[in-house]
Structure formats: C-alpha cells, structure tokens
Design a protein around this motif. Structure first.
Motif, PDB file in Angstrom:
ATOM      1  N   TRP A 284       0.817  -1.213   0.000  1.00  0.00           N
ATOM      2  CA  TRP A 284       0.000   0.000   0.000  1.00  0.00           C
ATOM      3  C   TRP A 284       0.850   1.261   0.000  1.00  0.00           C
ATOM      4  O   TRP A 284       0.438   2.294  -0.548  1.00  0.00           O
ATOM      5  CB  TRP A 284      -0.951  -0.008   1.196  1.00  0.00           C
ATOM      6  N   VAL A 287       1.577   1.715  -3.624  1.00  0.00           N
ATOM      7  CA  VAL A 287       0.375   2.202  -4.314  1.00  0.00           C
ATOM      8  C   VAL A 287       0.157   3.679  -4.008  1.00  0.00           C
ATOM      9  O   VAL A 287      -0.165   4.481  -4.895  1.00  0.00           O
ATOM     10  CB  VAL A 287      -0.857   1.376  -3.903  1.00  0.00           C
ATOM     11  N   THR A 295      -6.860   6.867  -3.568  1.00  0.00           N
ATOM     12  CA  THR A 295      -6.920   5.688  -4.432  1.00  0.00           C
ATOM     13  C   THR A 295      -6.465   4.437  -3.685  1.00  0.00           C
ATOM     14  O   THR A 295      -7.057   3.359  -3.821  1.00  0.00           O
ATOM     15  CB  THR A 295      -6.054   5.896  -5.680  1.00  0.00           C
ATOM     16  N   SER A 299      -8.786   1.152  -3.046  1.00  0.00           N
ATOM     17  CA  SER A 299      -8.332  -0.151  -3.543  1.00  0.00           C
ATOM     18  C   SER A 299      -8.352  -1.189  -2.428  1.00  0.00           C
ATOM     19  O   SER A 299      -8.784  -2.336  -2.621  1.00  0.00           O
ATOM     20  CB  SER A 299      -6.916  -0.028  -4.115  1.00  0.00           C
TER      21      SER A 299
END
Length: 453
Positions: A284, A287, A295, A299
């Motif tokens: 994460w 990401v 986002t 997700s």
C-alpha cells in the motif's frame, strides 16, 4: 510555525515509527482481548463489559482534545511533545497492569473497579499518545515524508499486532492463566512499551517554532476545525471503519471459541489478521506513492469487501476461515495507512482555509472521534451479544451462533463500505498539498513583511 527540512534521516524515521509498537502493546491487546477478558475471565455480562469498555474510551475521547491543547501550548527545551514520552511511560505501564490486577470482588464492586482502572489507564494513555501523534506534523512539512512516517508506524503497529495476537494468550497461560496470567503479561508489555517510548524520545527532533509564533487560542482551534472539510471527511471514514473493525475483531474470538469450537485457534486467527495487515504495508505504500492516498484506501476497501464475501461462503471449520481473514486484513491495511498519512495533511488544509495552524487540535479531535467510535462500537457489540442470547463459558444455541456470524461479517463489511464511500470525497492529493504549502508560505511571508513595515 515554519516547518522545513522535509527529508528525515532513516534513524529518525525509524525512531518515530517504532513508537507505535509500544502503544499497540496496550491498544491492540485491549482491542483484541479486553472485552473477552471482561466477559470470560472476570465474569461481567456482555452488556456491562461493553459499557465499561465504552465509558473509559469515551472519557479518553473527551480528554484527548484537552490533552492536545495542553501539549500544543507546552514549551520545554526538548520541544512541545517529546517530554510526555519520556516522563509518561512508566505511569502508563502501571495503569495498564492495574486493569488486570487480581481482586476478590463481585457485583457492583467489581464493575466499579473495572471501570475505574480502565479510566485511569485511558487518561494516562492520552497523556502520552496525543503528543506522539502530533509529533509527526512537527518533524517535517512534506506530505510524502509524512506518508513514509505513517508507513513505518503502521509496520511497527502491525508487527506489534502480530506479537500481541499470537503471544498474549500463550503468555497468560505461561503465567498461570486467569486474571493472574493477564496481570503478569500486562507488566511485561508495560515495561517493553516504556523502553520503546524512551527510544522515541532519544531519536526524534521537533523543528523549532518561529520566534514570533503565537499559539492559537481554543476559539481559533475550533474555527480551524470547523472550516477543515478534509479533516471531517477523514473523520467520517474513520468513524465507520472503527465500527466495522470493532465488530469483526472483537467478535472473532467468541466465534472461534463457540461456533468453530476451537478456542486454541483464537490467537492464530488474530495473528493471521494482523500478519496480513503487516504484509500489506509495503504494497500500500507503493500504491500510495504511485497514485494517491485516496486511491490506495479505495483499492484496499475493494479487496477487503472481497474478503468478507469469501468469509460468508467459507465453511466454519477453523483453518478454512484463515484465507478470507487474511484477505480482509490485507485490505484493511490500506485504510490504516491512509488514515494516519492523511491526517497530518489536514493540518495544512486547516491552516490554508482559516489561517490557523494547530497540530494539537487536529490530532486531539480526531482521537476524540476515533476513541468515541471504538468505545460506542464496543458497547454496541456488548448489547448485540446480550440481545442474541450469548452467555459466557456455556454452549451457545444455533440461532445465537448464526446471529454472531451476521454481526462479524455483514455488520463489519457494511461499515467498511460506508468508510470507503466517505473517503471518496477526500480532496487532497500530492499536487494540491504542494499548492497549499506554497500558499501558506506566501501568506506567512506577507505577514512578516507587514509586521516589519
């Protein structure tokens, strides 16, 4: 406050982040096992146990903004926030052990002792944890760097979660079981936490206040919060997420003990949940770096929802539930990281919209919302367990077990969806935060020129 020096040395990053290992020796252990301890060790009814838990957390929530205000106005040669870590660690450890002190009490006296001990602990927890939370916003003003700090914190927190989930009941058994076993386990955890807080104090630094800075008044802090829409979006998401995580993690031990008939798997199931959160953190973080904090959170919510669906259709045979539990934990990691990396950025959003900067107010009020939500969720769960006919240490009826499953899966999953919906309105990304920083600095320089002229 002018905050510069955005890139921190690795040792300072690690020194700050490891603090969450210490705090989660208390917070995670309480979240996973304290309600279970109240009902299945002390013998309190689920409803009473839930309200004891809730009352202490709500008091903590109310006290947090006060502590944030006090910490924000503290001035010492060590900074505003760091002294609380070095001087508050041992009293906090002692109050934690007090919760599990073996006592020969029954009825109202037992309830009064449990509630009083928990309130003392939550008060001292706020005294130490609030300054720690606000500290990150004074270490650097860079949004990405704050994300890194949050990531290290979450790794430390989930590592502690792994340790607490797997080791707590084993240590309790090692120390003799029952309240005595919990008491000595609490002493061990408190001593470890005190050492960790000393490390945080020694390795972190607060960037000095500007000489002309004037601390905001309580009224100014309220104005800043009222205009800070980003703050309220994160609070709303956290509120729903807290209810969902409480329903899931606190029901899980009961479900494994009574529905699965495998109390020996409670620690392993909770370890699987926290391990998945820990494993998810580097993913994460990547990401978040490539996309945005919003986002990343959305997700993770999608993955977590898939885990709840898998768990719904999974047979209740102990280890067969571990895969969907791990999927839920992996998805939940995004919301934990997102929350703690978003919150410092709302300090600048509030300063931009109101002209007032106060890390203490932001972290004080968000902690109020978080802990009030966790407390009310625990009370809600206690009432639900009573309503469905739960009785400690006896076989549960089929209807009770099915309703317990509904609470754990549909209830928790529903709140996770609400949290994701709320966070979809979060307005700050990296570009916007850079513009906020630039606008704030321009305003600050303009004020300085006016003051000098």
């Amino acid at each position: 406050m002018s905050i510069s020096g955005p890139v921190l040395p690795f040792g300072r990053r690690l020194g700050y982040g490891v603090g969450d290992f210490g705090f989660n020796l208390f917070f995670t252990t309480a979240s996973l096992y304290l309600l279970f301890y109240y009902t299945d060790v002390l013998g309190l009814s689920p409803s009473t146990a839930g309200w004891v838990f809730a009352g202490a957390l709500v008091w903590d929530a109310v006290f947090d903004p006060v502590m944030g205000y006090v910490a924000n106005r503290t001035r010492t040669r060590w900074g505003r926030y760091r002294p609380y870590l070095i001087f508050g660690g041992l009293p906090l450890a002692a109050s934690w052990a007090l919760i599990f002190l073996p006592v020969n009490l029954e009825g109202s006296a037992l309830i009064l002792f449990a509630a009083s001990a928990h309130i003392v602990f939550r008060t001292l927890y706020a005294v130490v944890s609030m300054p720690y939370l606000a500290l990150s916003a004074t270490m650097t003003g860079d949004s990405h760097e704050r994300g890194v700090l949050a990531s290290i914190r979450m790794i430390a927190a989930t590592s502690c979660g792994l340790f607490a989930a797997f080791s707590t009941l084993k240590l309790v058994e090692l120390f003799g079981g029952g309240s005595t076993g919990f008491f000595w386990t609490a002493i061990v955890y408190g001593l470890i936490a005190s050492i960790v807080f000393t490390v945080v104090f020694a390795t972190t630094r607060e960037i000095a206040d500007a000489p002309d800075e004037v601390s905001p008044t309580a009224r100014e802090m309220i104005v800043m919060l009222r205009r800070n829409s980003a703050f309220w979006v994160v609070c709303a998401a956290m509120l729903a997420g807290a209810f969902g995580s409480t329903l899931f993690s606190k029901t899980l031990p009961y479900y494994f003990k009574y529905a699965v008939d495998r109390p020996d798997l409670i620690g392993l199931a909770l370890t699987m949940l926290t391990a998945a959160v820990a494993i998810s953190m580097p993913v994460w973080t990547a990401v978040m770096k490539r996309t945005s904090k919003r986002t990343m959170w959305l997700s993770g919510a999608a993955i977590g929802l898939a885990g709840y669906v898998l768990l719904w259709f999974s047979p209740s045979h102990g280890t067969a539930m571990f895969i969907p539990i791990a999927v839920i934990g992996f998805g939940a990691g995004a919301s934990y990281l997102g929350f703690w990396s978003m919150m410092p950025d709302t300090v600048e959003f509030g300063e931009w919209t109101s002209g007032i900067r106060s890390e203490g107010a932001v972290f004080g009020f968000v902690s109020l919302v978080q802990k009030a939500a966790l407390g009310l969720a625990a009370a809600f769960l206690g009432e639900l367990l009573s309503a469905i006919g739960y009785r400690a240490n006896v076989a549960q009826g089929a209807e009770t077990l099915e309703r317990m499953r509904l609470i754990m899966i549909l209830g928790a999953g529903g709140f996770a969806v609400i949290a994701a919906f709320a966070i979809s309105f979060y307005p700050i990304d990296r570009r916007m935060h850079a513009r906020l920083q630039s606008a704030i600095e321009t305003r600050r320089q303009r004020r300085l020129r006016l003051k000098r002229s």
